[in-house]
Motif scaffolding. Structure first.
Motif, PDB file in Angstrom:
ATOM      1  N   PHE A 167       1.500  -3.731  -0.399  1.00 37.50           N
ATOM      2  CA  PHE A 167       1.347  -4.931   0.428  1.00 37.50           C
ATOM      3  C   PHE A 167       2.626  -5.764   0.393  1.00 37.50           C
ATOM      4  CE2 PHE A 167       0.340  -9.427   0.957  1.00 37.50           C
ATOM      5  CZ  PHE A 167      -0.276  -9.402   2.212  1.00 37.50           C
ATOM      6  N   GLY A 168       3.203  -5.932  -0.800  1.00 40.03           N
ATOM      7  CA  GLY A 168       4.435  -6.710  -0.945  1.00 40.03           C
ATOM      8  C   GLY A 168       5.598  -6.094  -0.187  1.00 40.03           C
ATOM      9  N   VAL A 169       5.741  -4.767  -0.300  1.00 38.57           N
ATOM     10  CA  VAL A 169       6.826  -4.063   0.404  1.00 38.57           C
ATOM     11  C   VAL A 169       6.656  -4.198   1.915  1.00 38.57           C
ATOM     12  CG1 VAL A 169       7.798  -1.787   0.901  1.00 38.57           C
ATOM     13  CG2 VAL A 169       7.285  -2.433  -1.453  1.00 38.57           C
ATOM     14  N   GLY A 170       5.430  -4.033   2.376  1.00 40.12           N
ATOM     15  CA  GLY A 170       5.164  -4.141   3.808  1.00 40.12           C
ATOM     16  C   GLY A 170       5.428  -5.534   4.338  1.00 40.12           C
TER      17      GLY A 170
ATOM     18  N   GLY B 152       6.313  -0.316  10.651  1.00 32.70           N
ATOM     19  CA  GLY B 152       6.089   0.306   9.347  1.00 32.70           C
ATOM     20  C   GLY B 152       5.651  -0.711   8.317  1.00 32.70           C
ATOM     21  N   GLY B 153       6.249  -1.918   8.367  1.00 35.52           N
ATOM     22  CA  GLY B 153       5.865  -2.982   7.440  1.00 35.52           C
ATOM     23  C   GLY B 153       4.404  -3.360   7.575  1.00 35.52           C
ATOM     24  N   PHE B 154       3.944  -3.508   8.812  1.00 34.35           N
ATOM     25  CA  PHE B 154       2.537  -3.832   9.043  1.00 34.35           C
ATOM     26  C   PHE B 154       1.621  -2.725   8.531  1.00 34.35           C
ATOM     27  CE2 PHE B 154       4.018  -6.970  12.245  1.00 34.35           C
ATOM     28  CZ  PHE B 154       3.216  -8.042  11.875  1.00 34.35           C
ATOM     29  N   MET B 155       2.006  -1.478   8.762  1.00 33.32           N
ATOM     30  CA  MET B 155       1.170  -0.353   8.332  1.00 33.32           C
ATOM     31  C   MET B 155       1.136  -0.218   6.813  1.00 33.32           C
ATOM     32  SD  MET B 155       2.138   2.530  11.173  1.00 33.32           S
ATOM     33  CE  MET B 155       2.359   2.046  12.881  1.00 33.32           C
ATOM     34  N   VAL B 156       2.287  -0.423   6.181  1.00 31.57           N
ATOM     35  CA  VAL B 156       2.334  -0.368   4.711  1.00 31.57           C
ATOM     36  C   VAL B 156       1.471  -1.482   4.122  1.00 31.57           C
ATOM     37  CG1 VAL B 156       3.819  -0.695   2.697  1.00 31.57           C
ATOM     38  CG2 VAL B 156       4.584   0.757   4.566  1.00 31.57           C
ATOM     39  N   ALA B 157       1.575  -2.693   4.688  1.00 34.47           N
ATOM     40  CA  ALA B 157       0.760  -3.818   4.210  1.00 34.47           C
ATOM     41  C   ALA B 157      -0.725  -3.521   4.395  1.00 34.47           C
ATOM     42  CB  ALA B 157       1.143  -5.102   4.948  1.00 34.47           C
TER      43      ALA B 157
ATOM     44  N   VAL C 128      -2.438   8.643   3.350  1.00 31.77           N
ATOM     45  CA  VAL C 128      -1.918   7.777   4.419  1.00 31.77           C
ATOM     46  C   VAL C 128      -0.914   6.778   3.852  1.00 31.77           C
ATOM     47  CG1 VAL C 128      -2.531   5.957   6.068  1.00 31.77           C
ATOM     48  CG2 VAL C 128      -3.924   8.025   5.907  1.00 31.77           C
ATOM     49  N   THR C 129      -1.241   6.191   2.704  1.00 36.33           N
ATOM     50  CA  THR C 129      -0.338   5.208   2.081  1.00 36.33           C
ATOM     51  C   THR C 129       1.010   5.826   1.756  1.00 36.33           C
ATOM     52  OG1 THR C 129      -2.188   3.965   1.124  1.00 36.33           O
ATOM     53  CG2 THR C 129      -0.025   3.648   0.115  1.00 36.33           C
ATOM     54  N   GLU C 130       1.007   6.987   1.121  1.00 34.60           N
ATOM     55  CA  GLU C 130       2.260   7.644   0.734  1.00 34.60           C
ATOM     56  C   GLU C 130       3.074   8.047   1.958  1.00 34.60           C
ATOM     57  OE1 GLU C 130       5.446   9.798  -0.773  1.00 34.60           O
ATOM     58  OE2 GLU C 130       4.301   8.081  -1.482  1.00 34.60           O
ATOM     59  N   VAL C 131       2.419   8.611   2.966  1.00 34.57           N
ATOM     60  CA  VAL C 131       3.145   9.041   4.166  1.00 34.57           C
ATOM     61  C   VAL C 131       3.800   7.846   4.860  1.00 34.57           C
ATOM     62  CG1 VAL C 131       2.881   9.966   6.500  1.00 34.57           C
ATOM     63  CG2 VAL C 131       1.795  11.131   4.569  1.00 34.57           C
ATOM     64  N   ILE C 132       3.054   6.755   4.982  1.00 40.51           N
ATOM     65  CA  ILE C 132       3.601   5.567   5.645  1.00 40.51           C
ATOM     66  C   ILE C 132       4.738   4.966   4.832  1.00 40.51           C
ATOM     67  CG2 ILE C 132       3.080   3.192   6.336  1.00 40.51           C
ATOM     68  CD1 ILE C 132       0.323   4.154   7.184  1.00 40.51           C
ATOM     69  N   LEU C 133       4.537   4.839   3.524  1.00 37.77           N
ATOM     70  CA  LEU C 133       5.580   4.277   2.665  1.00 37.77           C
ATOM     71  C   LEU C 133       6.854   5.119   2.709  1.00 37.77           C
ATOM     72  CD1 LEU C 133       3.569   3.212  -0.514  1.00 37.77           C
ATOM     73  CD2 LEU C 133       5.054   1.712   0.829  1.00 37.77           C
ATOM     74  N   SER C 134       6.699   6.441   2.799  1.00 34.40           N
ATOM     75  CA  SER C 134       7.840   7.335   2.679  1.00 34.40           C
ATOM     76  C   SER C 134       8.504   7.686   4.005  1.00 34.40           C
ATOM     77  CB  SER C 134       7.413   8.632   1.994  1.00 34.40           C
ATOM     78  OG  SER C 134       8.525   9.433   1.708  1.00 34.40           O
TER      79      SER C 134
ATOM     80  N   LEU D  70      -3.716  -3.289   1.486  1.00 34.60           N
ATOM     81  CA  LEU D  70      -5.013  -3.980   1.501  1.00 34.60           C
ATOM     82  C   LEU D  70      -6.162  -2.990   1.323  1.00 34.60           C
ATOM     83  CD1 LEU D  70      -4.469  -6.550   4.415  1.00 34.60           C
ATOM     84  CD2 LEU D  70      -4.538  -7.031   1.961  1.00 34.60           C
ATOM     85  N   SER D  71      -6.003  -1.796   1.905  1.00 36.97           N
ATOM     86  CA  SER D  71      -7.046  -0.765   1.744  1.00 36.97           C
ATOM     87  C   SER D  71      -7.153  -0.307   0.295  1.00 36.97           C
ATOM     88  CB  SER D  71      -6.740   0.434   2.654  1.00 36.97           C
ATOM     89  OG  SER D  71      -6.805   0.073   4.009  1.00 36.97           O
ATOM     90  N   LEU D  72      -5.999  -0.076  -0.359  1.00 37.76           N
ATOM     91  CA  LEU D  72      -6.016   0.353  -1.758  1.00 37.76           C
ATOM     92  C   LEU D  72      -6.581  -0.733  -2.666  1.00 37.76           C
ATOM     93  CD1 LEU D  72      -2.611   2.232  -2.168  1.00 37.76           C
ATOM     94  CD2 LEU D  72      -4.897   3.230  -2.120  1.00 37.76           C
TER      95      LEU D  72
END
Length: 230
Positions: A46-49, A189-194, A102-108, A198-200
């Motif tokens: 969330f912080g990174v996003g 990407g920032g919105f998706m990572v954030a 999904v989290t890892e793919v989006i972050l990476s 929130l999901s995690l």
């Protein structure tokens, strides 16, 4: 061309090793600690996003493009039920595996670090950014695999394909990847990572996978802009 993929091979190899290592660690770890690790990673995501949105939104030259992209893209993703399809791929596995993938793919893939890193690898064989990204991926996948198992290895071919496509485009059509394009992708990407964070954290499941078609809008926008020179 093969040399340009050095950073990508390091990233993918690290993900495979991290998936095996994390799943082994997870067998020795009780559910309480797995939950804590996922919560910490969710908070970090969330912080990174949020940071990516704040930083790159200031650089955007197209104030409403990210809004249109998110609205139209999420509507398409919901219509295509991308989240449901990803859940179907992980059926019978850990309950949180699809969210972790999904989290890892989006972050990476959707941050400035992997995109710019892939461009640098293609244009100057500078792998610094991709090696940094690979290090971050190794840590994240180890944590996620500890919680959700060796299924995190699924992210390896997805991330390889993404970086491969960026490197090919950067090699043969460098002009297609302008600073403005990278900025708009970084905002989305920032919105998706954030959203993944929130999901995690189990605060709100915004189904980040359904947001992914939003990336098509800037691609179409900049392609049309380039073709008609506007």
């Amino acid at each position: 061309m093969i040399e340009s993929l050095t950073g990508t091979f390091a990233d993918v190899g690290g993900i495979i090793i991290a998936s095996i290592l994390g799943s082994f660690i997870g067998k020795k770890m009780n559910d309480r600690y797995k939950s804590i690790l996922l919560s910490i990673l969710g908070f970090i995501a969330f912080g990174v996003g949020f940071e990516s949105v704040v930083v790159y939104m200031q650089k955007s030259q197209y104030a409403v493009l990210f809004i249109i992209s998110l609205v139209v893209g999420t509507a398409l993703g919901t219509w295509w039920n991308l989240d449901g399809k990803i859940n179907g791929l992980t059926a019978g596995k850990s309950e949180g595996l699809s969210k972790s993938i999904v989290t890892e793919v989006i972050l990476s893939t959707l941050g400035a670090l992997p995109i710019v890193g892939a461009i640098m690898a293609a244009t100057s064989h500078n792998f610094t950014f991709l090696f940094v990204n690979a290090s971050l991926d190794f840590v994240m996948v180890t944590i996620l695999a500890a919680a959700d198992g060796i299924g995190m290895m699924i992210t390896a071919p997805i991330i390889f394909l993404f970086q491969f496509i960026i490197i090919v485009i950067a090699t043969f059509a460098r002009g297609a990847l302008s600073d403005s394009f990278i900025t708009e992708i970084a905002i989305l990407g920032g919105f998706m990572v954030a959203a993944s964070g929130l999901s995690l954290l189990n605060i709100k499941d915004l189904k980040a996978a359904n947001m992914m078609p939003a990336l098509l809008i800037p691609i179409i926008f900049f392609a049309v802009k380039g073709i008609f020179n506007i």
